[in-house]
Design a protein around this motif. Structure first.
Motif, PDB file in Angstrom:
ATOM      1  N   UNK A 300      10.935  45.425   8.455  1.00  0.00           N
ATOM      2  CA  UNK A 300      11.700  44.507   7.624  1.00  0.00           C
ATOM      3  C   UNK A 300      12.782  43.824   8.437  1.00  0.00           C
ATOM      4  N   UNK A 301      13.956  43.667   7.841  1.00  0.00           N
ATOM      5  CA  UNK A 301      15.075  42.989   8.502  1.00  0.00           C
ATOM      6  C   UNK A 301      15.891  44.010   9.293  1.00  0.00           C
ATOM      7  N   UNK A 302      15.279  44.571  10.319  1.00  0.00           N
ATOM      8  CA  UNK A 302      15.877  45.697  11.042  1.00  0.00           C
ATOM      9  C   UNK A 302      17.214  45.338  11.694  1.00  0.00           C
ATOM     10  N   UNK A 303      17.311  44.274  12.512  1.00  0.00           N
ATOM     11  CA  UNK A 303      18.582  44.003  13.208  1.00  0.00           C
ATOM     12  C   UNK A 303      19.752  43.795  12.258  1.00  0.00           C
ATOM     13  N   UNK A 304      19.525  43.058  11.158  1.00  0.00           N
ATOM     14  CA  UNK A 304      20.609  42.783  10.213  1.00  0.00           C
ATOM     15  C   UNK A 304      21.102  44.070   9.579  1.00  0.00           C
ATOM     16  N   UNK A 305      20.158  44.901   9.156  1.00  0.00           N
ATOM     17  CA  UNK A 305      20.567  46.131   8.484  1.00  0.00           C
ATOM     18  C   UNK A 305      21.233  47.102   9.450  1.00  0.00           C
ATOM     19  N   UNK A 306      20.754  47.162  10.674  1.00  0.00           N
ATOM     20  CA  UNK A 306      21.377  48.034  11.671  1.00  0.00           C
ATOM     21  C   UNK A 306      22.824  47.615  11.913  1.00  0.00           C
ATOM     22  N   UNK A 307      23.058  46.312  12.069  1.00  0.00           N
ATOM     23  CA  UNK A 307      24.423  45.815  12.276  1.00  0.00           C
ATOM     24  C   UNK A 307      25.319  46.184  11.104  1.00  0.00           C
ATOM     25  N   UNK A 308      24.804  45.992   9.888  1.00  0.00           N
ATOM     26  CA  UNK A 308      25.602  46.269   8.695  1.00  0.00           C
ATOM     27  C   UNK A 308      25.961  47.752   8.620  1.00  0.00           C
ATOM     28  N   UNK A 309      24.992  48.600   8.885  1.00  0.00           N
ATOM     29  CA  UNK A 309      25.243  50.042   8.810  1.00  0.00           C
ATOM     30  C   UNK A 309      26.247  50.484   9.873  1.00  0.00           C
ATOM     31  N   UNK A 310      26.186  49.871  11.040  1.00  0.00           N
ATOM     32  CA  UNK A 310      27.157  50.198  12.090  1.00  0.00           C
ATOM     33  C   UNK A 310      28.563  49.791  11.668  1.00  0.00           C
ATOM     34  N   UNK A 311      28.656  48.658  10.974  1.00  0.00           N
ATOM     35  CA  UNK A 311      29.960  48.224  10.483  1.00  0.00           C
ATOM     36  C   UNK A 311      30.520  49.186   9.439  1.00  0.00           C
ATOM     37  N   UNK A 312      29.629  49.908   8.777  1.00  0.00           N
ATOM     38  CA  UNK A 312      30.045  50.913   7.794  1.00  0.00           C
ATOM     39  C   UNK A 312      30.393  52.240   8.465  1.00  0.00           C
ATOM     40  N   UNK A 313      30.269  52.282   9.794  1.00  0.00           N
ATOM     41  CA  UNK A 313      30.648  53.476  10.527  1.00  0.00           C
ATOM     42  C   UNK A 313      29.530  54.468  10.769  1.00  0.00           C
ATOM     43  N   UNK A 314      28.294  54.070  10.470  1.00  0.00           N
ATOM     44  CA  UNK A 314      27.165  54.965  10.672  1.00  0.00           C
ATOM     45  C   UNK A 314      26.555  54.776  12.055  1.00  0.00           C
ATOM     46  N   UNK A 315      25.930  55.802  12.556  1.00  0.00           N
ATOM     47  CA  UNK A 315      25.165  55.736  13.799  1.00  0.00           C
ATOM     48  C   UNK A 315      23.798  55.175  13.432  1.00  0.00           C
ATOM     49  N   UNK A 316      23.568  53.890  13.666  1.00  0.00           N
ATOM     50  CA  UNK A 316      22.351  53.215  13.207  1.00  0.00           C
ATOM     51  C   UNK A 316      21.577  52.614  14.371  1.00  0.00           C
ATOM     52  N   UNK A 317      20.266  52.663  14.258  1.00  0.00           N
ATOM     53  CA  UNK A 317      19.362  52.078  15.251  1.00  0.00           C
ATOM     54  C   UNK A 317      18.058  51.729  14.546  1.00  0.00           C
ATOM     55  N   UNK A 318      17.114  51.146  15.279  1.00  0.00           N
ATOM     56  CA  UNK A 318      15.845  50.761  14.690  1.00  0.00           C
ATOM     57  C   UNK A 318      14.660  51.385  15.399  1.00  0.00           C
ATOM     58  N   UNK A 319      13.567  51.517  14.675  1.00  0.00           N
ATOM     59  CA  UNK A 319      12.279  51.927  15.227  1.00  0.00           C
ATOM     60  C   UNK A 319      11.332  50.741  15.132  1.00  0.00           C
ATOM     61  N   UNK A 320      10.582  50.461  16.188  1.00  0.00           N
ATOM     62  CA  UNK A 320       9.521  49.457  16.126  1.00  0.00           C
ATOM     63  C   UNK A 320       8.271  50.117  15.549  1.00  0.00           C
ATOM     64  N   UNK A 321       7.790  49.602  14.423  1.00  0.00           N
ATOM     65  CA  UNK A 321       6.609  50.164  13.768  1.00  0.00           C
ATOM     66  C   UNK A 321       5.601  49.064  13.488  1.00  0.00           C
ATOM     67  N   UNK A 322       4.435  49.462  13.006  1.00  0.00           N
ATOM     68  CA  UNK A 322       3.382  48.494  12.699  1.00  0.00           C
ATOM     69  C   UNK A 322       3.124  48.402  11.199  1.00  0.00           C
ATOM     70  N   UNK A 323       4.114  48.791  10.400  1.00  0.00           N
ATOM     71  CA  UNK A 323       3.964  48.656   8.955  1.00  0.00           C
ATOM     72  C   UNK A 323       4.190  47.207   8.567  1.00  0.00           C
ATOM     73  N   UNK A 324       3.590  46.820   7.467  1.00  0.00           N
ATOM     74  CA  UNK A 324       3.753  45.446   6.999  1.00  0.00           C
ATOM     75  C   UNK A 324       4.244  45.427   5.576  1.00  0.00           C
ATOM     76  N   UNK A 325       4.075  44.274   4.914  1.00  0.00           N
ATOM     77  CA  UNK A 325       4.375  44.166   3.505  1.00  0.00           C
ATOM     78  C   UNK A 325       3.117  44.527   2.731  1.00  0.00           C
ATOM     79  N   UNK A 326       3.270  44.826   1.433  1.00  0.00           N
ATOM     80  CA  UNK A 326       2.103  45.146   0.619  1.00  0.00           C
ATOM     81  C   UNK A 326       1.094  43.995   0.608  1.00  0.00           C
ATOM     82  N   UNK A 327       1.542  42.769   0.901  1.00  0.00           N
ATOM     83  CA  UNK A 327       0.630  41.630   0.924  1.00  0.00           C
ATOM     84  C   UNK A 327      -0.443  41.796   1.989  1.00  0.00           C
ATOM     85  N   UNK A 328      -0.187  42.660   2.972  1.00  0.00           N
ATOM     86  CA  UNK A 328      -1.150  42.836   4.055  1.00  0.00           C
ATOM     87  C   UNK A 328      -2.480  43.344   3.554  1.00  0.00           C
ATOM     88  N   UNK A 329      -2.482  43.982   2.383  1.00  0.00           N
ATOM     89  CA  UNK A 329      -3.728  44.523   1.888  1.00  0.00           C
ATOM     90  C   UNK A 329      -4.442  43.592   0.921  1.00  0.00           C
TER      91      UNK A 329
END
Length: 337
Positions: A300-329
């Motif tokens: 999903x929107x990994x970079x945006x959410x990671x930045x936001x969580x870091x601003x909240x004081x959490x230790x945040x990072x992202x994983x690169x995965x191959x999941x998609x949206x439900x539309x993929x099926x």
């Protein structure tokens, strides 16, 4: 202590437990959070999933070696205490809780916090590290009250029926379609389901989920179609199957309908904002409820959410995965019926 879950070529891997979570390539042991095609793939030697999702998983993947757990039931595998907890996404969706040497990790899979009578509600699980999805991980995504959406859908159907037009709603065959069927007003007219939707309906009903009465298109008089609500997967749009409905009004049910221009790109008359994923406030609420100090964000929107969580004081990072949206099926639901 080294990370309990890491990303490998095959998918998310629990190192001490020696199993994968929703792997995208064939592995020996796979724990499946839910049966959508981007999370539950064929080819694994052994599967573990929530008991309430076993029927759909078997229907989609065929003859597999499947073990199942009731929500909250615990097992131990290679020293890891493993349990599955409701994710509120679709029937049988689960979060994976892993405990090893006093440390707890939770992998969310896909989830939503809204009430949904077709599946068990999301259960916050206390953990040290939370692996969360972020399909709609942008502040612009804030869902309207779902009852308002269902009222709008029923009103649209009622107006079309009064004008002698068929109402067609495109919705994913597994999850979204059943959620709509649990909330519509069947007194307005008959409800017709595409074969891909009907097959999933049977599994939901067998699991005790109450859905509006439905028929297949071959079991309804042509004149009755003029006031009917038709529920079909997105892949049915523009297919020969649609020609039998004559002059119809169509709509698309998805969280993406909140985006300006999404309805136009879909080429439908109406867009209903209805998602089986958490919106932005829902994602943040879920993270807070876990009380996790570390959060790892996936698809999903990994970079945006990671930045936001870091601003909240959490230790945040992202994983690169191959999941998609439900539309993929959607392509996999294209069978004529």
């Amino acid at each position: 202590m080294a990370d309990m879950v890491v990303v490998r070529e095959q998918g998310l891997y629990c190192v001490p437990g020696q199993f994968y979570i929703d792997p995208w390539r064939p592995v020996e042991r796979a724990v499946i959070t839910h049966p959508h095609a981007d999370h539950a793939r064929a080819g694994h030697a052994h599967y573990l999933a929530a008991a309430s999702g076993a029927g759909i998983l078997k229907a989609r993947l065929g003859a597999i070696h499947l073990d199942s757990l009731e929500y909250g039931e615990r097992i131990e595998h290679n020293g890891v205490t493993l349990s599955l907890h409701p994710a509120g996404h679709v029937l049988g969706s689960a979060q994976v809780r892993m405990e090893y040497r006093g440390e707890v990790w939770v992998a969310s899979g896909d989830y939503k916090l809204e009430a949904d009578p077709t599946c068990a509600p999301f259960e916050p699980v206390r953990c040290d590290t939370f692996i969360t999805e972020s399909t709609f991980g942008l502040p612009i995504y804030r869902w309207p009250r779902q009852q308002e959406v269902f009222d709008e859908l029923n009103g649209w159907w009622r107006r079309n029926a009064g004008q002698g037009r068929t109402s067609v709603v495109f919705a994913y065959a597994f999850g979204k379609a059943q959620r709509i069927l649990s909330a519509i007003d069947p007194s307005i007219g008959p409800v017709v389901c595409h074969g891909a939707v009907d097959a999933v309906n049977r599994i939901y009903r067998a699991g005790g989920v109450a859905l509006a009465p439905t028929v297949t298109v071959t079991a309804i008089d042509k004149a009755a179609l003029k006031g009917a609500l038709v529920i079909a997967p997105p892949s049915a749009a523009g297919s020969p199957w649609m020609k039998r409905f004559g002059d119809y009004s169509d709509a698309f049910a998805s969280g993406w309908m909140q985006l300006r221009g999404a309805r136009r790109r879909r080429g439908v008359d109406r867009g209903f904002v209805l998602s089986d994923h958490a919106d932005w406030p829902g994602l943040l609420a879920a993270v807070r409820a876990t009380e996790a100090e570390r959060v790892i964000v996936t698809h999903g929107s990994v970079p945006v959410m990671v930045r936001w969580l870091r601003q909240l004081g959490l230790d945040a990072a992202g994983f690169d995965t191959e999941y998609g949206d439900d539309e993929a099926e959607a392509a996999a639901e294209a069978s004529d019926a």
